[in-house]
Design a protein around this motif. Structure first.
Motif, PDB file in Angstrom:
ATOM      1  N   THR A  20       0.858  -1.185   0.000  1.00  9.54           N
ATOM      2  CA  THR A  20       0.000   0.000   0.000  1.00  9.54           C
ATOM      3  C   THR A  20       0.890   1.230   0.000  1.00  9.54           C
ATOM      4  O   THR A  20       2.116   1.127  -0.024  1.00  9.54           O
ATOM      5  CB  THR A  20      -0.954  -0.017   1.221  1.00  9.54           C
ATOM      6  OG1 THR A  20      -1.917   1.009   1.061  1.00  9.54           O
ATOM      7  CG2 THR A  20      -0.219   0.183   2.536  1.00  9.54           C
ATOM      8  N   TRP A  30      -2.379   6.169  -1.530  1.00  9.52           N
ATOM      9  CA  TRP A  30      -3.622   5.390  -1.690  1.00  9.52           C
ATOM     10  C   TRP A  30      -4.501   5.555  -0.452  1.00  9.52           C
ATOM     11  O   TRP A  30      -5.697   5.817  -0.553  1.00  9.52           O
ATOM     12  CB  TRP A  30      -3.336   3.896  -1.920  1.00  9.52           C
ATOM     13  CG  TRP A  30      -4.569   3.142  -2.378  1.00  9.52           C
ATOM     14  CD1 TRP A  30      -4.903   2.848  -3.668  1.00  9.52           C
ATOM     15  CD2 TRP A  30      -5.647   2.643  -1.565  1.00  9.52           C
ATOM     16  NE1 TRP A  30      -6.124   2.192  -3.701  1.00  9.52           N
ATOM     17  CE2 TRP A  30      -6.609   2.048  -2.426  1.00  9.52           C
ATOM     18  CE3 TRP A  30      -5.916   2.647  -0.203  1.00  9.52           C
ATOM     19  CZ2 TRP A  30      -7.786   1.463  -1.977  1.00  9.52           C
ATOM     20  CZ3 TRP A  30      -7.103   2.055   0.254  1.00  9.52           C
ATOM     21  CH2 TRP A  30      -8.015   1.477  -0.630  1.00  9.52           C
ATOM     22  N   HIS A  66      -8.103   7.433  -0.556  1.00  9.78           N
ATOM     23  CA  HIS A  66      -9.297   6.575  -0.488  1.00  9.78           C
ATOM     24  C   HIS A  66     -10.011   6.639   0.848  1.00  9.78           C
ATOM     25  O   HIS A  66     -11.161   6.213   0.947  1.00  9.78           O
ATOM     26  CB  HIS A  66      -8.937   5.111  -0.786  1.00  9.78           C
ATOM     27  CG  HIS A  66      -8.696   4.843  -2.242  1.00  9.78           C
ATOM     28  ND1 HIS A  66      -7.572   5.274  -2.899  1.00  9.78           N
ATOM     29  CD2 HIS A  66      -9.448   4.210  -3.173  1.00  9.78           C
ATOM     30  CE1 HIS A  66      -7.634   4.905  -4.157  1.00  9.78           C
ATOM     31  NE2 HIS A  66      -8.766   4.267  -4.362  1.00  9.78           N
ATOM     32  N   CYS A  95     -19.873  -0.365  15.579  1.00  7.67           N
ATOM     33  CA  CYS A  95     -19.526   1.062  15.548  1.00  7.67           C
ATOM     34  C   CYS A  95     -20.648   1.954  16.073  1.00  7.67           C
ATOM     35  O   CYS A  95     -20.428   3.137  16.326  1.00  7.67           O
ATOM     36  CB  CYS A  95     -19.171   1.479  14.125  1.00  7.67           C
ATOM     37  SG  CYS A  95     -17.904   0.455  13.397  1.00  7.67           S
ATOM     38  N   ARG A 126      -4.464  -5.868   3.009  1.00  6.07           N
ATOM     39  CA  ARG A 126      -4.420  -4.408   2.823  1.00  6.07           C
ATOM     40  C   ARG A 126      -5.815  -3.805   2.696  1.00  6.07           C
ATOM     41  O   ARG A 126      -6.000  -2.601   2.871  1.00  6.07           O
ATOM     42  CB  ARG A 126      -3.582  -4.046   1.596  1.00  6.07           C
ATOM     43  CG  ARG A 126      -4.190  -4.450   0.272  1.00  6.07           C
ATOM     44  CD  ARG A 126      -3.340  -3.988  -0.889  1.00  6.07           C
ATOM     45  NE  ARG A 126      -3.989  -4.288  -2.160  1.00  6.07           N
ATOM     46  CZ  ARG A 126      -3.529  -3.898  -3.328  1.00  6.07           C
ATOM     47  NH1 ARG A 126      -2.395  -3.212  -3.400  1.00  6.07           N
ATOM     48  NH2 ARG A 126      -4.180  -4.198  -4.434  1.00  6.07           N
ATOM     49  N   ASN A 127      -6.808  -4.655   2.349  1.00  8.48           N
ATOM     50  CA  ASN A 127      -8.172  -4.138   2.206  1.00  8.48           C
ATOM     51  C   ASN A 127      -8.759  -3.687   3.544  1.00  8.48           C
ATOM     52  O   ASN A 127      -9.660  -2.852   3.574  1.00  8.48           O
ATOM     53  CB  ASN A 127      -9.096  -5.209   1.614  1.00  8.48           C
ATOM     54  CG  ASN A 127      -8.749  -5.484   0.170  1.00  8.48           C
ATOM     55  OD1 ASN A 127      -8.848  -4.593  -0.669  1.00  8.48           O
ATOM     56  ND2 ASN A 127      -8.309  -6.691  -0.111  1.00  8.48           N
ATOM     57  N   GLY A 144     -16.232  -4.002   1.355  1.00 10.95           N
ATOM     58  CA  GLY A 144     -16.064  -2.554   1.491  1.00 10.95           C
ATOM     59  C   GLY A 144     -17.070  -1.741   0.691  1.00 10.95           C
ATOM     60  O   GLY A 144     -17.634  -0.760   1.188  1.00 10.95           O
ATOM     61  N   ARG A 145     -17.318  -2.169  -0.553  1.00 10.75           N
ATOM     62  CA  ARG A 145     -18.245  -1.424  -1.416  1.00 10.75           C
ATOM     63  C   ARG A 145     -19.653  -1.399  -0.837  1.00 10.75           C
ATOM     64  O   ARG A 145     -20.329  -0.373  -0.825  1.00 10.75           O
ATOM     65  CB  ARG A 145     -18.282  -2.054  -2.807  1.00 10.75           C
ATOM     66  CG  ARG A 145     -17.040  -1.806  -3.607  1.00 10.75           C
ATOM     67  CD  ARG A 145     -17.197  -0.537  -4.442  1.00 10.75           C
ATOM     68  NE  ARG A 145     -15.926  -0.172  -5.043  1.00 10.75           N
ATOM     69  CZ  ARG A 145     -15.529  -0.584  -6.227  1.00 10.75           C
ATOM     70  NH1 ARG A 145     -16.288  -1.382  -6.941  1.00 10.75           N
ATOM     71  NH2 ARG A 145     -14.372  -0.190  -6.713  1.00 10.75           N
ATOM     72  N   ALA A 183     -15.340   6.519   9.742  1.00  9.47           N
ATOM     73  CA  ALA A 183     -14.987   5.268   9.056  1.00  9.47           C
ATOM     74  C   ALA A 183     -14.172   5.551   7.804  1.00  9.47           C
ATOM     75  O   ALA A 183     -13.251   4.809   7.475  1.00  9.47           O
ATOM     76  CB  ALA A 183     -16.230   4.475   8.694  1.00  9.47           C
ATOM     77  N   ASN A 184     -14.548   6.620   7.102  1.00  3.99           N
ATOM     78  CA  ASN A 184     -13.867   6.949   5.854  1.00  3.99           C
ATOM     79  C   ASN A 184     -14.270   8.378   5.483  1.00  3.99           C
ATOM     80  O   ASN A 184     -15.467   8.687   5.414  1.00  3.99           O
ATOM     81  CB  ASN A 184     -14.303   5.962   4.751  1.00  3.99           C
ATOM     82  CG  ASN A 184     -13.553   6.186   3.455  1.00  3.99           C
ATOM     83  OD1 ASN A 184     -13.077   7.286   3.186  1.00  3.99           O
ATOM     84  ND2 ASN A 184     -13.450   5.139   2.655  1.00  3.99           N
ATOM     85  N   ARG A 208     -14.288   9.741   2.749  1.00  2.00           N
ATOM     86  CA  ARG A 208     -15.083   9.794   1.511  1.00  2.00           C
ATOM     87  C   ARG A 208     -16.563   9.515   1.770  1.00  2.00           C
ATOM     88  O   ARG A 208     -17.425  10.018   1.056  1.00  2.00           O
ATOM     89  CB  ARG A 208     -14.518   8.815   0.473  1.00  2.00           C
ATOM     90  CG  ARG A 208     -13.307   9.435  -0.236  1.00  2.00           C
ATOM     91  CD  ARG A 208     -12.640   8.468  -1.182  1.00  2.00           C
ATOM     92  NE  ARG A 208     -13.570   7.631  -1.892  1.00  2.00           N
ATOM     93  CZ  ARG A 208     -13.269   6.413  -2.364  1.00  2.00           C
ATOM     94  NH1 ARG A 208     -12.079   5.914  -2.167  1.00  2.00           N
ATOM     95  NH2 ARG A 208     -14.155   5.711  -3.015  1.00  2.00           N
ATOM     96  N   GLY A 263     -21.128  -2.578  11.839  1.00  2.00           N
ATOM     97  CA  GLY A 263     -21.441  -4.002  11.839  1.00  2.00           C
ATOM     98  C   GLY A 263     -22.797  -4.296  12.451  1.00  2.00           C
ATOM     99  O   GLY A 263     -23.242  -3.647  13.393  1.00  2.00           O
TER     100      GLY A 263
END
Ligand code: ACO
Length: 328
Positions: free
Chosen positions: A28, A32, A36, A113, A152-153, A220-221, A257-258, A260, A317
């Motif tokens: 990674t 990235w 992301h 979470c 890495r995911n 993830g998606r 969490a992200n 994005r 989750g």
């Protein structure tokens, strides 16, 4: 009677793990991960630290800040997906013993979470019914113990930490209150993010190969799409409940969490990203701990004042999600 968050506290382990450190472990790069997810760093528990150790430190800070003794507590609720032990004793019981909270009941909440969001609303209702006066709500995680450091995911996404809040009746003559909450679940998406080994579905048989990985698996998606949808929906429903607009809100404090996910939700809502408090760059996703860590940081930075109206929004989750409309 109004029920409010009297004080908060947090604890994150000292050890940091940067994106550059991670790029030496898996294929990674800082570029990235930042582009992301918005994550630059995460904190990792020491080998001798478990969830209850982080939780106890966060709780003690919250008690000190509230000017309360652990013996004043009637109930301890711990939101965690990384309990010290897979079944019992609960992490809440260990925290109760550590604090010397001899008058308190103690129980863990398994809402991943969204654990802190659930905890606040459960605490509020125990107080409103007269079952308890002072409740300690904690979100704590040692995610580093349940992720595959070769994957890495997932391994770039998570960190360790704990946050705590003291929920009690508001005796002051002001508006501070947990006004309204939404607690929701979509069990049909249960398998989009999961850790299955070691439970009654996939028990561990000593000496035999494990049927399931002991680590966190995630689509993830699917989780991303779910997260953006429920973040937008929960904000809209909390505002609509009291006929509020975004201009009435000082901050939205989302589960970190992200970056994005938050940017996409802000765009759909038509709000500036600056309405959302974010610290994911420093701590990554600490699951149930992200929101109380953020609240503590906001108080310490003087970003949160009594009377401010905020929304806390969680998702993760279960799938679980929800939010609290709070007058701080
Ligand atoms: N470094 C470099 N490349 C990577 C990494 C990495 N760390 N991870 C994945 N990639 C690669 C993939 O292999 C893929 O490569 P390919 O195109 O050659 O197959 C490419 O990057 C794109 O992968 P995607 O999975 O499509 O990446 P995406 O942009 O969807 O981002 C992410 C993945 C960050 C996981 C995103 O889907 C996400 O944030 N999902 C939500 C996660 C979340 O919110 N979880 C919260 C719940 S957790 C809980 O409750 C405990």
């Amino acid at each position: 009677m109004k029920v409010y968050i009297k004080a908060v506290g947090s604890y994150v382990p000292e050890k940091k793990l940067t994106n550059s450190d991670l790029s030496k472990i898996v294929d990674t790069s800082d570029e990235w991960i930042v582009s992301h997810t918005g994550i630059k760093n995460r904190h990792i528990a020491a080998d001798n630290e478990a969830a209850s150790d982080l939780a106890t430190k966060a709780a003690q800070q919250a008690l000190d800040s509230a000017g309360m003794d652990a013996k004043d507590l009637d109930l301890i609720l711990v939101g965690t997906a990384t309990a010290d032990f897979p079944g019992f004793p609960s992490t809440a019981c260990i925290v109760q013993g550590n604090l010397g909270a001899e008058n308190a009941g103690a129980v863990d909440l398994a809402a991943a979470c969204t654990g802190f969001i659930y905890g606040l609303e459960i605490a509020k209702n125990f107080i409103l019914t007269g079952s308890a006066k002072n409740i300690l709500v904690i979100g704590c995680e040692v995610m580093s113990r349940i992720i595959d450091w070769k994957d890495r995911n997932t391994c770039v996404l998570f960190g360790d930490g704990a946050g705590a809040g003291i929920v009690t009746a508001n005796d002051e003559n002001d508006n501070s209150e947990i006004i309204f909450s939404l607690l929701k679940a979509e069990g049909t998406g249960a398998r989009y993010v999961e850790r299955t080994a070691g439970g009654s579905r996939y028990p561990i048989h000593p000496g035999k190969p494990m049927e399931e990985t002991p680590y966190t698996k995630m689509d993830g998606r699917k989780v991303y799409t779910f997260a953006v949808r429920v973040l937008v929906d929960t904000v809209n429903r909390l505002l609509a409940h009291k006929n509020l607009t975004i201009d009435d809100i000082a901050y939205i404090v989302p589960h970190q969490a992200n970056l994005r996910i938050i940017e996409a939700a802000a765009k759909r809502l038509g709000y500036p990203v600056s309405k959302f408090y974010m610290n994911i760059d420093e701590y990554a996703n600490t699951s149930a701990a992200t929101i109380p860590i953020a609240l503590t940081e906001m108080v310490q930075k003087n970003l949160l004042k009594r009377g401010d109206i905020i929304l806390t929004i969680g998702f993760g989750g279960g799938l679980t999600y929800g939010g609290n409309l709070i007058c701080w």
